[in-house]
Design a protein around this motif. Sequence first.
Motif, PDB file in Angstrom:
ATOM      1  N   UNK A  59       0.821  -1.214   0.000  1.00  0.00           N
ATOM      2  CA  UNK A  59       0.000   0.000   0.000  1.00  0.00           C
ATOM      3  C   UNK A  59       0.853   1.261   0.000  1.00  0.00           C
ATOM      4  N   UNK A  60       1.865   1.288   0.864  1.00  0.00           N
ATOM      5  CA  UNK A  60       2.776   2.443   0.953  1.00  0.00           C
ATOM      6  C   UNK A  60       2.005   3.760   1.121  1.00  0.00           C
ATOM      7  N   UNK A  61       1.086   3.750   2.069  1.00  0.00           N
ATOM      8  CA  UNK A  61       0.258   4.924   2.332  1.00  0.00           C
ATOM      9  C   UNK A  61       0.907   5.766   3.421  1.00  0.00           C
ATOM     10  N   UNK A  62       1.284   6.971   3.087  1.00  0.00           N
ATOM     11  CA  UNK A  62       1.836   7.905   4.073  1.00  0.00           C
ATOM     12  C   UNK A  62       0.721   8.860   4.465  1.00  0.00           C
ATOM     13  N   UNK A  63       0.316   8.780   5.731  1.00  0.00           N
ATOM     14  CA  UNK A  63      -0.787   9.606   6.209  1.00  0.00           C
ATOM     15  C   UNK A  63      -0.401  11.078   6.222  1.00  0.00           C
ATOM     16  N   UNK A  64      -1.275  11.914   5.698  1.00  0.00           N
ATOM     17  CA  UNK A  64      -1.075  13.360   5.823  1.00  0.00           C
ATOM     18  C   UNK A  64      -1.900  13.899   6.977  1.00  0.00           C
ATOM     19  N   UNK A  65      -2.828  13.064   7.484  1.00  0.00           N
ATOM     20  CA  UNK A  65      -3.613  13.392   8.670  1.00  0.00           C
ATOM     21  C   UNK A  65      -3.387  12.263   9.666  1.00  0.00           C
ATOM     22  N   UNK A  66      -2.969  12.565  10.904  1.00  0.00           N
ATOM     23  CA  UNK A  66      -2.680  11.502  11.869  1.00  0.00           C
ATOM     24  C   UNK A  66      -3.881  10.576  12.092  1.00  0.00           C
ATOM     25  N   UNK A  67      -3.581   9.305  12.287  1.00  0.00           N
ATOM     26  CA  UNK A  67      -4.618   8.320  12.570  1.00  0.00           C
ATOM     27  C   UNK A  67      -5.188   8.589  13.956  1.00  0.00           C
ATOM     28  N   UNK A  68      -6.505   8.535  14.070  1.00  0.00           N
ATOM     29  CA  UNK A  68      -7.167   8.776  15.351  1.00  0.00           C
ATOM     30  C   UNK A  68      -7.504   7.462  16.045  1.00  0.00           C
ATOM     31  N   UNK A  69      -7.852   7.571  17.333  1.00  0.00           N
ATOM     32  CA  UNK A  69      -8.271   6.389  18.086  1.00  0.00           C
ATOM     33  C   UNK A  69      -9.545   5.800  17.486  1.00  0.00           C
ATOM     34  N   UNK A  70     -10.434   6.650  17.009  1.00  0.00           N
ATOM     35  CA  UNK A  70     -11.656   6.179  16.385  1.00  0.00           C
ATOM     36  C   UNK A  70     -11.381   5.411  15.105  1.00  0.00           C
ATOM     37  N   UNK A  71     -10.394   5.860  14.337  1.00  0.00           N
ATOM     38  CA  UNK A  71     -10.029   5.159  13.109  1.00  0.00           C
ATOM     39  C   UNK A  71      -9.395   3.803  13.424  1.00  0.00           C
ATOM     40  N   UNK A  72      -8.628   3.743  14.508  1.00  0.00           N
ATOM     41  CA  UNK A  72      -8.046   2.472  14.929  1.00  0.00           C
ATOM     42  C   UNK A  72      -9.152   1.487  15.299  1.00  0.00           C
ATOM     43  N   UNK A  73     -10.171   1.972  16.014  1.00  0.00           N
ATOM     44  CA  UNK A  73     -11.307   1.120  16.370  1.00  0.00           C
ATOM     45  C   UNK A  73     -12.024   0.635  15.120  1.00  0.00           C
ATOM     46  N   UNK A  74     -12.225   1.531  14.162  1.00  0.00           N
ATOM     47  CA  UNK A  74     -12.873   1.160  12.904  1.00  0.00           C
ATOM     48  C   UNK A  74     -12.029   0.152  12.137  1.00  0.00           C
ATOM     49  N   UNK A  75     -10.705   0.323  12.182  1.00  0.00           N
ATOM     50  CA  UNK A  75      -9.804  -0.601  11.489  1.00  0.00           C
ATOM     51  C   UNK A  75      -9.913  -2.005  12.078  1.00  0.00           C
ATOM     52  N   UNK A  76      -9.981  -2.092  13.398  1.00  0.00           N
ATOM     53  CA  UNK A  76     -10.086  -3.404  14.038  1.00  0.00           C
ATOM     54  C   UNK A  76     -11.428  -4.060  13.742  1.00  0.00           C
ATOM     55  N   UNK A  77     -12.485  -3.253  13.647  1.00  0.00           N
ATOM     56  CA  UNK A  77     -13.799  -3.789  13.299  1.00  0.00           C
ATOM     57  C   UNK A  77     -13.789  -4.324  11.863  1.00  0.00           C
ATOM     58  N   UNK A  78     -13.160  -3.578  10.956  1.00  0.00           N
ATOM     59  CA  UNK A  78     -13.052  -4.030   9.573  1.00  0.00           C
ATOM     60  C   UNK A  78     -12.197  -5.291   9.498  1.00  0.00           C
ATOM     61  N   UNK A  79     -11.101  -5.304  10.223  1.00  0.00           N
ATOM     62  CA  UNK A  79     -10.221  -6.481  10.238  1.00  0.00           C
ATOM     63  C   UNK A  79     -10.992  -7.728  10.666  1.00  0.00           C
ATOM     64  N   UNK A  80     -11.798  -7.608  11.719  1.00  0.00           N
ATOM     65  CA  UNK A  80     -12.584  -8.745  12.199  1.00  0.00           C
ATOM     66  C   UNK A  80     -13.613  -9.183  11.162  1.00  0.00           C
ATOM     67  N   UNK A  81     -14.222  -8.195  10.504  1.00  0.00           N
ATOM     68  CA  UNK A  81     -15.224  -8.505   9.477  1.00  0.00           C
ATOM     69  C   UNK A  81     -14.586  -9.244   8.303  1.00  0.00           C
ATOM     70  N   UNK A  82     -13.393  -8.806   7.895  1.00  0.00           N
ATOM     71  CA  UNK A  82     -12.676  -9.484   6.804  1.00  0.00           C
ATOM     72  C   UNK A  82     -12.327 -10.909   7.222  1.00  0.00           C
ATOM     73  N   UNK A  83     -11.844 -11.062   8.446  1.00  0.00           N
ATOM     74  CA  UNK A  83     -11.497 -12.379   8.986  1.00  0.00           C
ATOM     75  C   UNK A  83     -12.715 -13.302   8.973  1.00  0.00           C
ATOM     76  N   UNK A  84     -13.830 -12.809   9.514  1.00  0.00           N
ATOM     77  CA  UNK A  84     -15.050 -13.625   9.596  1.00  0.00           C
ATOM     78  C   UNK A  84     -15.568 -13.982   8.202  1.00  0.00           C
ATOM     79  N   UNK A  85     -15.556 -13.008   7.306  1.00  0.00           N
ATOM     80  CA  UNK A  85     -16.057 -13.240   5.948  1.00  0.00           C
ATOM     81  C   UNK A  85     -15.176 -14.233   5.203  1.00  0.00           C
TER      82      UNK A  85
END
Length: 200
Positions: A59-85
Amino acid sequence: MRASTTGRVLHDPKGGSFRFDAGAVCLDFAHTGGEGRYAVFETLHQPADLARWLAEPPLSVVMTVPVTAGELTAAKALRQAIWDAAHARAARRPIPAGAVATINRAAAEAPLAPELAADGTTAGWAATVRATQALSTLAREMIELLSGPLAERVRECAGDNCPLLFVDTSRPGARRWCSMERCGNRHKLRALRARRAAEP
């Protein structure tokens, strides 16, 4: 900028590491940790951990806006959904409705936008770059995987107690192991011992 290569080095909390190529970036992301018994494999402890993972190839994505705690929570929810699917798809079971909803919700956000550099020969991601865009890109890749020609090639490792998932992109469609250096070799050693034990 995203390349065609996938795969990451996974670390066992008991020691050791090995290279694992899931065949899709979204599946690589699904192996960054988890819930319950998989919590010992967690690598995304802080928002900065997510930013570091996304910054690595392909991906090589360099954030121009810092990652927030809410985005981390959303990332973990997406990760679990991908895993389950992916596990449901590998087992030829219906994909849980909650996983479908989570993946669709993430995909509905604006994705990363590729941008050609001034030299016209290289590319990157157009600013502004936020974590939600990277998550949308991962969710969209998962949608393509589940609805496309490789959906039947989503597999779970055949190793004992190995839940790792991958897309079998081999021409014959015969990949069985997460990695030959890990579960593949373990299987070979067990088979060899069994043959020797059966010899008169």
